[in-house]
Scaffold this motif. Structure first.
Motif, short mmCIF file in Angstrom:
data_model
loop_
_atom_site.label_atom_id
_atom_site.label_comp_id
_atom_site.label_asym_id
_atom_site.label_seq_id
_atom_site.Cartn_x
_atom_site.Cartn_y
_atom_site.Cartn_z
N GLN A 276 -23.99 -41.21 6.76
CA GLN A 276 -23.40 -41.29 5.42
C GLN A 276 -23.53 -39.95 4.69
N ALA A 277 -24.64 -39.24 4.91
CA ALA A 277 -24.82 -37.95 4.26
C ALA A 277 -23.81 -36.93 4.79
N GLU A 282 -18.71 -33.79 3.92
CA GLU A 282 -17.33 -33.51 4.31
C GLU A 282 -16.36 -33.90 3.21
N GLY A 283 -16.63 -35.02 2.54
CA GLY A 283 -15.78 -35.45 1.44
C GLY A 283 -15.86 -34.50 0.25
N GLU A 289 -11.19 -28.92 -2.89
CA GLU A 289 -9.87 -28.29 -2.75
C GLU A 289 -8.82 -29.05 -3.55
N LYS A 290 -8.90 -30.39 -3.52
CA LYS A 290 -7.92 -31.18 -4.26
C LYS A 290 -8.08 -31.02 -5.77
#
Length: 337
Positions: A276-277, A282-283, A289-290
């Motif tokens: 999960q970490a 990664e998220g 960027e978004k």
């Protein structure tokens, strides 16, 4: 007595002819050929990596990504398992085939030639200074590779390079945003080959990180090293530099730069928490960027009106009455008679 004299004369003439032929054969070998032969005898066995030209060095300087103007930087450490996916492109060929060799063999030969400097693998720190430079002689002794030293030249057997045991790489990369140029990019900072030693039962006994290599120093050689990235397409159209620049590898995050200087496994004890970490990090990289770009929602206002009209409840139509278009009173047919 006469026979002895004749035998002596024949033997003397034979020795003169042999000496004359040897001298003539020695003269046919030019000075350049003798120097090349001696230099080849002093070099390590196998193919050597071509040295950089002045033009290649200048080109490498222009391709350097500068982080001094970056307003946001996130340093990430990944581990590349060479037994998974496209990472195998860095492992094969295990033994050199002509001028083709794998990444570790190229690194090893460059260090033997004195063209590449590596730095000690410290515990969670990368310090690229003169005090932490790796002595290639220590590398040979640590890997138990027999060698002979002639000045600054090391002579060893190419088959003794443990390229088959380098089954992983540590890669340090930086995700950064340069506000002055409006650039969001990723830079490979350094790589570290990792040896995985096995026991008699083919069980991995331990991981042995070797040394850190700044990718800026390796890139000009990696840009000239062809690599096969697919079994379906055998055309070798990419290089090792393309492999890292285009991020064709698959690597799990094992650490991010933090004030405590801890790896993720020290913070998250279970596999589920560790997974999960990694997904969270990664998220965060992709969400940053978004968030840089703002979507203008006032470009197409008609869509909003259409949406509202669709959501509104339909009104029930009222009973329509015939409209009287004239101002005079109406009469029935009986009245008109």
């Amino acid at each position: 007595m006469k026979k002895i004299f004749q035998l002596t004369a024949i033997l003397f003439s034979f020795l003169c002819v042999a000496q004359f032929g040897y001298a003539q054969e020695e003269q046919t070998e030019s000075l350049r050929e003798r120097l090349a032969r001696r230099q080849q005898e002093q070099q390590p066995q196998g193919a050597t990596v071509p040295r950089l030209s002045v033009r290649a060095e200048k080109m490498n300087e222009t391709q350097t990504k500068d982080l001094s103007n970056a307003t946001w930087v996130r340093e990430v450490y990944r581990v590349l398992d060479l037994g998974k996916g496209t990472n195998a492109a860095l492992y094969y060929p295990v033994e050199p085939i002509g001028d083709r060799m794998n990444l570790f063999t190229m690194i090893f030969k460059l260090m033997a030639q004195g063209d590449l400097v590596a730095y000690n693998f410290l515990d969670g720190r990368e310090v690229f200074n003169d005090e932490n430079k790796v002595n290639f002689k220590d590398v040979l002794e640590r890997l138990n590779i027999p060698y002979q030293q002639n000045g600054n030249t090391f002579i060893f057997n190419e088959m003794d390079i443990p390229s088959n045991e380098v089954l992983a790489y540590y890669v340090k990369e930086a995700w950064y945003f340069d506000q002055s140029n409006s650039v969001l990019d990723t830079k490979t900072i350094a790589i570290c080959p990792v040896l995985l030693r096995q026991d008699d039962f083919d069980v991995i006994s331990g991981k042995y990180p070797q040394f850190w290599i700044p990718y800026e120093n390796l890139r000009p050689y990696a840009a000239r090293m062809p690599i096969m990235t697919s079994d379906l397409n055998n055309a070798i159209t990419k290089t090792v530099d393309d492999y890292f620049r285009m991020r064709l590898f698959e690597g799990e995050i094992y650490k991010t730069t933090n004030m405590e200087n801890k790896i993720l496994a020290e913070k998250y004890k279970t596999e589920e928490e560790l997974k999960q970490a990694r997904e969270k990090i990664e998220g965060e990289l992709t969400s940053f960027e978004k968030s840089l770009w703002v979507v203008n929602d006032s470009i197409n206002p008609q869509n909003t009106n259409t949406k509202k009209s669709n959501n509104s409840k339909p009104k029930t139509p009222k009973a329509s009455k015939p409209k009287n278009t004239s101002s005079s009173p109406t009469y029935s047919a009986r009245d008109r008679r």
